[in-house]
Design a protein around this motif. Structure first.
Motif, PDB file in Angstrom:
ATOM      1  N   ARG A 113       0.953  -1.047   0.095  1.00  0.00           N
ATOM      2  CA  ARG A 113       0.129   0.075  -0.100  1.00  0.00           C
ATOM      3  C   ARG A 113       0.942   1.271   0.056  1.00  0.00           C
ATOM      4  O   ARG A 113       0.631   2.305  -0.834  1.00  0.00           O
ATOM      5  CB  ARG A 113      -1.091   0.016   1.243  1.00  0.00           C
ATOM      6  N   THR A 114       2.024   1.289   0.696  1.00  0.00           N
ATOM      7  CA  THR A 114       2.666   2.475   0.950  1.00  0.00           C
ATOM      8  C   THR A 114       3.649   2.638  -0.463  1.00  0.00           C
ATOM      9  O   THR A 114       3.513   3.935  -0.876  1.00  0.00           O
ATOM     10  CB  THR A 114       3.709   2.104   1.965  1.00  0.00           C
ATOM     11  N   GLN A 115       4.044   1.495  -0.969  1.00  0.00           N
ATOM     12  CA  GLN A 115       4.727   1.647  -2.309  1.00  0.00           C
ATOM     13  C   GLN A 115       3.788   2.081  -3.403  1.00  0.00           C
ATOM     14  O   GLN A 115       4.188   3.004  -4.385  1.00  0.00           O
ATOM     15  CB  GLN A 115       5.480   0.412  -2.641  1.00  0.00           C
ATOM     16  N   LYS A 116       2.581   1.582  -3.249  1.00  0.00           N
ATOM     17  CA  LYS A 116       1.674   1.986  -4.377  1.00  0.00           C
ATOM     18  C   LYS A 116       1.198   3.364  -4.189  1.00  0.00           C
ATOM     19  O   LYS A 116       1.166   4.039  -5.309  1.00  0.00           O
ATOM     20  CB  LYS A 116       0.210   1.020  -4.177  1.00  0.00           C
ATOM     21  N   ARG A 117       1.192   4.112  -2.974  1.00  0.00           N
ATOM     22  CA  ARG A 117       0.671   5.344  -2.852  1.00  0.00           C
ATOM     23  C   ARG A 117       2.044   6.118  -3.659  1.00  0.00           C
ATOM     24  O   ARG A 117       1.949   7.203  -4.059  1.00  0.00           O
ATOM     25  CB  ARG A 117       0.459   5.861  -1.522  1.00  0.00           C
ATOM     26  N   HIS A 118       3.071   5.751  -3.160  1.00  0.00           N
ATOM     27  CA  HIS A 118       4.172   6.411  -3.487  1.00  0.00           C
ATOM     28  C   HIS A 118       4.482   6.292  -5.075  1.00  0.00           C
ATOM     29  O   HIS A 118       4.559   7.380  -5.709  1.00  0.00           O
ATOM     30  CB  HIS A 118       5.604   5.793  -3.003  1.00  0.00           C
ATOM     31  N   ASN A 119       4.310   5.260  -5.537  1.00  0.00           N
ATOM     32  CA  ASN A 119       4.465   4.938  -7.180  1.00  0.00           C
ATOM     33  C   ASN A 119       3.376   5.620  -7.916  1.00  0.00           C
ATOM     34  O   ASN A 119       3.381   5.909  -9.090  1.00  0.00           O
ATOM     35  CB  ASN A 119       4.603   3.670  -7.477  1.00  0.00           C
ATOM     36  N   GLU A 120       2.128   5.401  -7.420  1.00  0.00           N
ATOM     37  CA  GLU A 120       0.946   6.083  -8.067  1.00  0.00           C
ATOM     38  C   GLU A 120       1.225   7.432  -8.209  1.00  0.00           C
ATOM     39  O   GLU A 120       0.833   8.034  -9.444  1.00  0.00           O
ATOM     40  CB  GLU A 120      -0.265   5.657  -6.928  1.00  0.00           C
ATOM     41  N   LEU A 121       1.595   8.394  -7.429  1.00  0.00           N
ATOM     42  CA  LEU A 121       1.585   9.654  -7.684  1.00  0.00           C
ATOM     43  C   LEU A 121       2.737  10.059  -8.499  1.00  0.00           C
ATOM     44  O   LEU A 121       2.608  10.890  -9.478  1.00  0.00           O
ATOM     45  CB  LEU A 121       1.292  10.466  -6.332  1.00  0.00           C
ATOM     46  N   GLN A 122       4.063   9.815  -8.000  1.00  0.00           N
ATOM     47  CA  GLN A 122       5.159   9.900  -8.527  1.00  0.00           C
ATOM     48  C   GLN A 122       5.448   9.432  -9.914  1.00  0.00           C
ATOM     49  O   GLN A 122       5.933   9.954 -10.960  1.00  0.00           O
ATOM     50  CB  GLN A 122       6.366   9.663  -7.748  1.00  0.00           C
ATOM     51  N   GLY A 123       4.719   8.017 -10.009  1.00  0.00           N
ATOM     52  CA  GLY A 123       4.940   7.369 -11.343  1.00  0.00           C
ATOM     53  C   GLY A 123       3.955   8.327 -12.278  1.00  0.00           C
ATOM     54  O   GLY A 123       4.187   8.203 -13.641  1.00  0.00           O
ATOM     55  N   ALA A 124       2.859   8.779 -11.798  1.00  0.00           N
ATOM     56  CA  ALA A 124       1.919   9.600 -12.744  1.00  0.00           C
ATOM     57  C   ALA A 124       2.626  10.937 -13.282  1.00  0.00           C
ATOM     58  O   ALA A 124       2.462  11.202 -14.529  1.00  0.00           O
ATOM     59  CB  ALA A 124       0.739   9.987 -11.936  1.00  0.00           C
ATOM     60  N   VAL A 125       3.461  11.431 -12.517  1.00  0.00           N
ATOM     61  CA  VAL A 125       4.289  12.776 -12.741  1.00  0.00           C
ATOM     62  C   VAL A 125       5.468  12.309 -13.724  1.00  0.00           C
ATOM     63  O   VAL A 125       5.527  12.938 -15.041  1.00  0.00           O
ATOM     64  CB  VAL A 125       5.051  13.183 -11.511  1.00  0.00           C
ATOM     65  N   ASP A 126       5.859  11.178 -13.600  1.00  0.00           N
ATOM     66  CA  ASP A 126       6.967  10.487 -14.544  1.00  0.00           C
ATOM     67  C   ASP A 126       6.420  10.299 -15.780  1.00  0.00           C
ATOM     68  O   ASP A 126       7.217  10.673 -16.741  1.00  0.00           O
ATOM     69  CB  ASP A 126       7.682   9.398 -13.913  1.00  0.00           C
ATOM     70  N   ALA A 127       5.383   9.530 -15.764  1.00  0.00           N
ATOM     71  CA  ALA A 127       4.750   9.508 -17.076  1.00  0.00           C
ATOM     72  C   ALA A 127       4.499  10.737 -17.836  1.00  0.00           C
ATOM     73  O   ALA A 127       4.617  10.835 -19.013  1.00  0.00           O
ATOM     74  CB  ALA A 127       3.359   8.682 -16.771  1.00  0.00           C
ATOM     75  N   GLU A 128       3.809  11.721 -17.286  1.00  0.00           N
ATOM     76  CA  GLU A 128       3.563  12.966 -17.913  1.00  0.00           C
ATOM     77  C   GLU A 128       4.769  13.793 -18.257  1.00  0.00           C
ATOM     78  O   GLU A 128       5.001  14.381 -19.181  1.00  0.00           O
ATOM     79  CB  GLU A 128       2.978  14.142 -16.821  1.00  0.00           C
ATOM     80  N   ILE A 129       5.908  13.462 -17.507  1.00  0.00           N
ATOM     81  CA  ILE A 129       7.203  14.178 -17.998  1.00  0.00           C
ATOM     82  C   ILE A 129       7.805  13.472 -19.292  1.00  0.00           C
ATOM     83  O   ILE A 129       8.127  14.171 -20.390  1.00  0.00           O
ATOM     84  CB  ILE A 129       8.408  13.846 -17.110  1.00  0.00           C
ATOM     85  N   ALA A 130       7.405  11.937 -19.534  1.00  0.00           N
ATOM     86  CA  ALA A 130       7.716  11.427 -20.586  1.00  0.00           C
ATOM     87  C   ALA A 130       7.059  11.800 -21.835  1.00  0.00           C
ATOM     88  O   ALA A 130       7.321  11.974 -22.958  1.00  0.00           O
ATOM     89  CB  ALA A 130       7.741   9.954 -20.425  1.00  0.00           C
ATOM     90  N   ASN A 131       5.692  12.217 -21.717  1.00  0.00           N
ATOM     91  CA  ASN A 131       4.746  12.711 -22.578  1.00  0.00           C
ATOM     92  C   ASN A 131       5.090  14.238 -23.065  1.00  0.00           C
ATOM     93  O   ASN A 131       5.075  14.416 -24.318  1.00  0.00           O
ATOM     94  CB  ASN A 131       3.223  12.756 -21.948  1.00  0.00           C
ATOM     95  N   LEU A 132       5.686  14.839 -22.069  1.00  0.00           N
ATOM     96  CA  LEU A 132       6.161  16.221 -22.365  1.00  0.00           C
ATOM     97  C   LEU A 132       7.359  16.141 -23.277  1.00  0.00           C
ATOM     98  O   LEU A 132       7.515  17.076 -24.273  1.00  0.00           O
ATOM     99  CB  LEU A 132       6.309  16.825 -21.390  1.00  0.00           C
TER     100      LEU A 132
END
Length: 307
Positions: A113-132
């Motif tokens: 649960r802890t890692q999911k919350r961490h990855n969920e939000l930071q991973g979303a930002v990382d994905a957007e950086i790749a899109n940019l």
């Protein structure tokens, strides 16, 4: 699609190491790997979130029990399983169970649960950086972007089309473009309403339609694009990189990825591409742009639009 045995083998393979220098994958990493790179609907993301939050219990539930816990239908659970590459829910459950057992053995459920919350939000930002980054590469073709800006700037009126979730991007583009363009029209409804608006725009002298088509792609968007072409308008389409039928009815297609890591998609890259096209429109007719911006500022001051 993997069978139950194949799914168990694949799940087990994730944690195998080739030598002492490679650490074992944690239960959290093994679970998140099942979802990585999958485009899930909001309802399917709810199921994924429930599995993350209740893995050690959920991995042993029947399809009916899981559907009831999440608040979705049994077919929704089946479609979710298939979207992950399994033949159905039984195959998915067989893949989940060894992960759940390893989480119990290592007290890994809280860590998931802890890692999911961490990855969920930071991973979303990382994905957007790749899109940019992808949009950045697209904007390197300055001749293409300036040419599109010229065409949009000189289409009077300019029609901006965006249906359902894409309507927010169309409204943003139109709001800004109206500051520098004399006649920008938004089409936010499909069917005969869209066709009527497109016919009027063409009759008034318009030559281009800028259309946004973000997932989930609506049948109405496809109909509107075909109506635009039949009316004699050219179509610039901004859409996500997935290939779909909407691209077949566009004269020019520009792609910008959407963030699909959270419950609902985010649109950072399409927004950036939209702003760049507005800049190109402004540069295409600098004298008109300057005059209209000054007129707007005068009106804003006179009527107190802003603090």
């Amino acid at each position: 699609m993997p069978s139950g045995r194949q799914a168990r083998a694949e799940a087990a393979a994730i944690v195998r190491t080739e030598g002492p220098s490679e650490p074992q994958a944690t239960p959290a990493e093994r679970l998140l790997a099942l979802f990585d790179g999958r485009r899930l609907s909001p309802g399917q993301r709810r199921i994924a979130q429930y599995l993350v939050d209740h893995l050690t219990e959920a991995a042993f539930l029947s399809i009916t029990e899981l559907a009831d816990r999440v608040g979705v239908s049994r077919p929704s659970v089946t479609r979710f399983s298939v979207s992950l590459g399994f033949t159905g829910y039984p195959a998915l459950r067989e893949a989940l169970q060894p992960i759940a057992l390893s989480a119990v053995a290592g007290a890994g459920a809280p860590e998931i649960r802890t890692q999911k919350r961490h990855n969920e939000l930071q991973g979303a930002v990382d994905a957007e950086i790749a899109n940019l980054q992808s949009v950045r590469r697209l904007l390197a073709d300055t001749d293409l972007i300036s040419g599109i800006g010229h065409d949009l700037a000189h289409s009077v009126p300019l029609t901006v089309l965006g249906l359902r979730i894409s309507g927010s991007l169309a409204e943003y583009f139109a709001y800004a473009a109206r500051r520098i363009h004399p006649d920008v029209r938004v089409v936010s409804h499909g069917g005969s309403v869209a066709y009527d608006a497109l016919l009027q725009a063409r009759a008034a002298g318009g030559t281009w339609v800028l259309a946004f088509a973000m997932p989930r792609h609506a049948h109405e968007t496809l109909g509107a694009l075909r109506a635009a072409r039949s009316a004699g308008l050219r179509v610039l389409l901004i859409t996500d990189p997935s290939v779909g039928p909407v691209t077949e009815d566009a004269d020019v297609v520009l792609t910008a990825g959407t963030g699909a890591r959270l419950v609902f998609d985010s649109y950072t890259a399409p927004g950036m591409l939209s702003a760049a096209l507005i800049q190109a429109m402004a540069d295409a007719d600098p004298e008109r742009t300057q005059a209209r911006l000054e007129q707007y500022e005068q009106a804003a001051d006179q009527h107190g639009f802003f603090f």
